[in-house]
Design a protein around this motif. Structure first.
Motif, PDB file in Angstrom:
ATOM      1  N   ILE A 145       0.836  -1.206   0.000  1.00  0.00           N
ATOM      2  CA  ILE A 145       0.000   0.000   0.000  1.00  0.00           C
ATOM      3  C   ILE A 145       0.869   1.254   0.000  1.00  0.00           C
ATOM      4  CG2 ILE A 145      -1.638   1.350   1.376  1.00  0.00           C
ATOM      5  CD1 ILE A 145      -2.856  -1.344   2.290  1.00  0.00           C
ATOM      6  N   ALA A 148       2.311   1.711  -3.454  1.00  0.00           N
ATOM      7  CA  ALA A 148       1.308   2.067  -4.456  1.00  0.00           C
ATOM      8  C   ALA A 148       0.792   3.493  -4.262  1.00  0.00           C
ATOM      9  CB  ALA A 148       0.137   1.084  -4.404  1.00  0.00           C
ATOM     10  N   ILE A 157      -8.806   3.352   2.143  1.00  0.00           N
ATOM     11  CA  ILE A 157      -8.583   1.904   2.279  1.00  0.00           C
ATOM     12  C   ILE A 157      -9.880   1.247   2.712  1.00  0.00           C
ATOM     13  CG2 ILE A 157      -7.355   0.099   3.546  1.00  0.00           C
ATOM     14  CD1 ILE A 157      -5.030   2.094   3.866  1.00  0.00           C
ATOM     15  N   ALA A 241      -7.335   1.594  -2.021  1.00  0.00           N
ATOM     16  CA  ALA A 241      -6.717   0.282  -1.795  1.00  0.00           C
ATOM     17  C   ALA A 241      -7.726  -0.593  -1.066  1.00  0.00           C
ATOM     18  CB  ALA A 241      -5.437   0.411  -0.972  1.00  0.00           C
ATOM     19  N   SER A 243      -8.123  -4.190   1.167  1.00  0.00           N
ATOM     20  CA  SER A 243      -7.427  -5.241   1.921  1.00  0.00           C
ATOM     21  C   SER A 243      -8.386  -6.390   2.177  1.00  0.00           C
ATOM     22  CB  SER A 243      -6.899  -4.687   3.252  1.00  0.00           C
ATOM     23  OG  SER A 243      -6.342  -5.724   4.039  1.00  0.00           O
ATOM     24  N   PRO A 329      -9.928   0.132  -7.819  1.00  0.00           N
ATOM     25  CA  PRO A 329      -8.847   0.246  -6.837  1.00  0.00           C
ATOM     26  C   PRO A 329      -7.473   0.372  -7.497  1.00  0.00           C
ATOM     27  CG  PRO A 329      -9.578  -2.035  -7.009  1.00  0.00           C
ATOM     28  CD  PRO A 329     -10.527  -1.217  -7.830  1.00  0.00           C
ATOM     29  N   LYS A 330      -6.662   1.209  -6.920  1.00  0.00           N
ATOM     30  CA  LYS A 330      -5.278   1.306  -7.390  1.00  0.00           C
ATOM     31  C   LYS A 330      -4.492   0.084  -6.928  1.00  0.00           C
ATOM     32  CE  LYS A 330      -1.462   4.603  -7.764  1.00  0.00           C
ATOM     33  NZ  LYS A 330      -0.955   5.948  -7.374  1.00  0.00           N
ATOM     34  N   LEU A 331      -4.933  -0.510  -5.828  1.00  0.00           N
ATOM     35  CA  LEU A 331      -4.284  -1.722  -5.307  1.00  0.00           C
ATOM     36  C   LEU A 331      -5.300  -2.541  -4.533  1.00  0.00           C
ATOM     37  CD1 LEU A 331      -1.366  -3.082  -4.903  1.00  0.00           C
ATOM     38  CD2 LEU A 331      -1.535  -2.170  -2.589  1.00  0.00           C
ATOM     39  N   ALA A 465      -0.921  -9.249  -4.733  1.00  0.00           N
ATOM     40  CA  ALA A 465      -1.366  -7.855  -4.911  1.00  0.00           C
ATOM     41  C   ALA A 465      -1.867  -7.662  -6.333  1.00  0.00           C
ATOM     42  CB  ALA A 465      -0.227  -6.893  -4.601  1.00  0.00           C
ATOM     43  N   ARG A 467      -4.085  -4.831  -9.260  1.00  0.00           N
ATOM     44  CA  ARG A 467      -4.551  -3.507  -9.646  1.00  0.00           C
ATOM     45  C   ARG A 467      -5.740  -3.671 -10.594  1.00  0.00           C
ATOM     46  NH1 ARG A 467      -3.036  -2.971 -14.864  1.00  0.00           N
ATOM     47  NH2 ARG A 467      -1.277  -4.247 -15.560  1.00  0.00           N
TER      48      ARG A 467
END
Length: 470
Positions: A145, A148, A157, A241, A243, A329-331, A465, A467
């Motif tokens: 995170i 990124a 998040i 992001a 999780s 999401p970017k990650l 992970a 993207r």
């Protein structure tokens, strides 16, 4: 305890000898030599009995299954050595599967049983405290995170299971040390217990104020499978992001009612209309739904074939992943059990689960006293319940559908996500943490940019992970 290739720390002759013996004709009069077996011989015989019993259960040979359960009960113990403890929980699971053949009896036996969410939360907390797996997942997720979100001024998040504030306290501290200064951080936490979210909010707000970081906590009370994705608002300018720590596999549970409905009238479990999801990713989900809805020719409606998306059981997963994809999401960091517990037959699942849970029980055996109440609680309330779900349950009731990393890679790629390699620095931090943990036996393997956490050589958890691939 025992190995995939069939080898063991003792010669194979005792197991061959046991396998040629008939089971005791009476539960009340077991062979007297059972109690005289050495630990390794007893372990081998318990494996033999468990596999024999599972075969009888699978073929509905209940009289023989009852005899095998009687013999296992002479050797198994919830506070014995690793194999005795495992056998105690697998025996309970097999017995529960037998009783489920009589739904009325099963309901009567469980009529007064209370499933306390507080016990589940306690077991998860003990798992976090006594074993390093979740801590390693947090270290790797946080580093991914941080990398990124470099240069981002507003970070959002989404924690799909917001039960442990430790991860985000560490992230706040890392963000406070950024050369360009910390971002404005917003965390959306999802959990079924309001008290858990309130406690997390208090701790995070307190830490953010101490570090002078602009922070907002957005709680969503409810079970993840009932999530209305519309409640998860991503503001303009926010870098997102997600999780997901051990949260995706329950979505593989088949939903018979879902499959009976017309695709055009369906809504996903999180409230996203199918038309919208198809609009998100027509080149993937549309084709997959068509295959899933038409593919009723699987060997079993509950089975999982070699293709992760050829089974009807994956429809709900498709919806959920595409809903997450729609948030751009970017990650997204995904941690899952790296085991093949989603096989179509109970024999396949039992054999795989024996290997996996033997490793987990060995982890505790290496560091925790056999008389520890905390250890007994983890084994009973967490591992034991998972084993029971894997062995005794079918259909939508079977939630513990753990799969291997390669299946998750296929599924996430088909849902429109692109892989992001976990950095060398992140893996180095995880290995350093493991060294500081002070116990031997744990291994971290780099699998093409993903990480697999092992006990000895047995893979137990994977971390990857991703993207949003437009």
């Amino acid at each position: 305890m025992f190995q995939d290739d069939g080898s063991s720390s003792v010669t194979s002759s005792p197991l061959q000898f046991f396998s040629m013996m008939s089971l005791s004709p009476g539960v009340g009069s077991p062979y007297p030599w059972l109690k005289e077996l050495k630990s390794e011989e007893r372990g081998l015989y318990l494996i033999h009995l468990l596999l024999t019993c599972a075969n009888h259960v699978a073929t509905n040979s209940l009289e023989n299954a009852e005899i095998a359960l009687g013999q296992i009960s002479q050797l198994a113990s919830p506070d014995g050595d690793t194999m005795q403890r495992i056998a105690a929980h697998f025996t309970e699971a097999l017995a529960d599967r037998i009783i489920k053949a009589w739904p009325g009896v099963h309901r009567a036996l469980n009529a007064t049983r209370i499933n306390l969410v507080s016990e589940e939360i306690l077991a998860q907390k003990l798992f976090f405290e006594m074993l390093p797996f979740l801590k390693l997942g947090f270290v790797l997720a946080n580093q991914a995170i941080i990398e990124a979100m470099e240069g981002e001024k507003m970070v959002h998040i989404i924690d799909l299971h917001a039960s442990e504030s430790t991860q985000w306290i560490a992230l706040l501290q890392s963000f406070s040390a950024r050369p360009e200064g910390p971002p404005h951080l917003r965390i959306t936490g999802i959990h079924q217990q309001k008290e858990v979210l309130d406690k997390m909010a208090h701790k995070l707000i307190e830490e953010a104020e101490r570090l002078d970081i602009p922070f907002q906590f957005n709680p969503i009370v409810g079970r993840l499978e009932h999530l209305d994705i519309e409640k998860v608002r991503v503001k303009t300018g926010e870098a997102l992001a997600i999780s997901s720590i051990l949260q995706l596999h329950p979505f593989l549970a088949s939903d018979d009612e879902l499959r009976k409905k017309s695709p055009l009238n369906l809504k996903s479990s999180n409230g996203v209309n199918l038309h919208r999801v198809l609009h998100m990713n027509q080149s993937t989900l549309g084709e997959l739904l068509e295959k899933d809805m038409l593919n009723g020719c699987s060997a079993s409606p509950d089975s999982s074939s070699s293709s992760p998306l050829s089974s009807p059981a994956s429809v709900r997963m498709d919806y959920f992943l595409n809903a997450l994809w729609g948030l751009s999401p970017k990650l997204m960091v995904v941690m899952e059990q790296d085991s093949n517990h989603n096989r179509p037959t109970v024999m396949e699942r039992l054999l795989e689960a024996l290997y996996s849970y033997a490793a987990l029980f060995d982890c505790l055996e290496s560091t925790v006293s056999r008389t520890s109440m905390e250890r007994l609680k983890i084994e009973k309330m967490l591992f034991g319940e998972e084993i029971k779900n894997i062995i005794a349950c079918e259909g939508s009731e079977r939630k513990e559908r753990h799969e291997k990393l390669d299946k998750w890679i296929q599924r996430l790629e088909l849902a429109g996500f692109g892989s992001v390699s976990l950095s060398y620095h992140g893996i180095l931090l995880a290995r350093r943490f493991l060294q500081g943990y002070g116990f031997d036996g744990y291994r971290i393997k780099d699998e093409n940019g993903c990480v697999v956490i092992c006990w000895q050589d047995r893979p137990l958890f994977s971390i990857s992970a991703w993207r949003c691939r437009k």
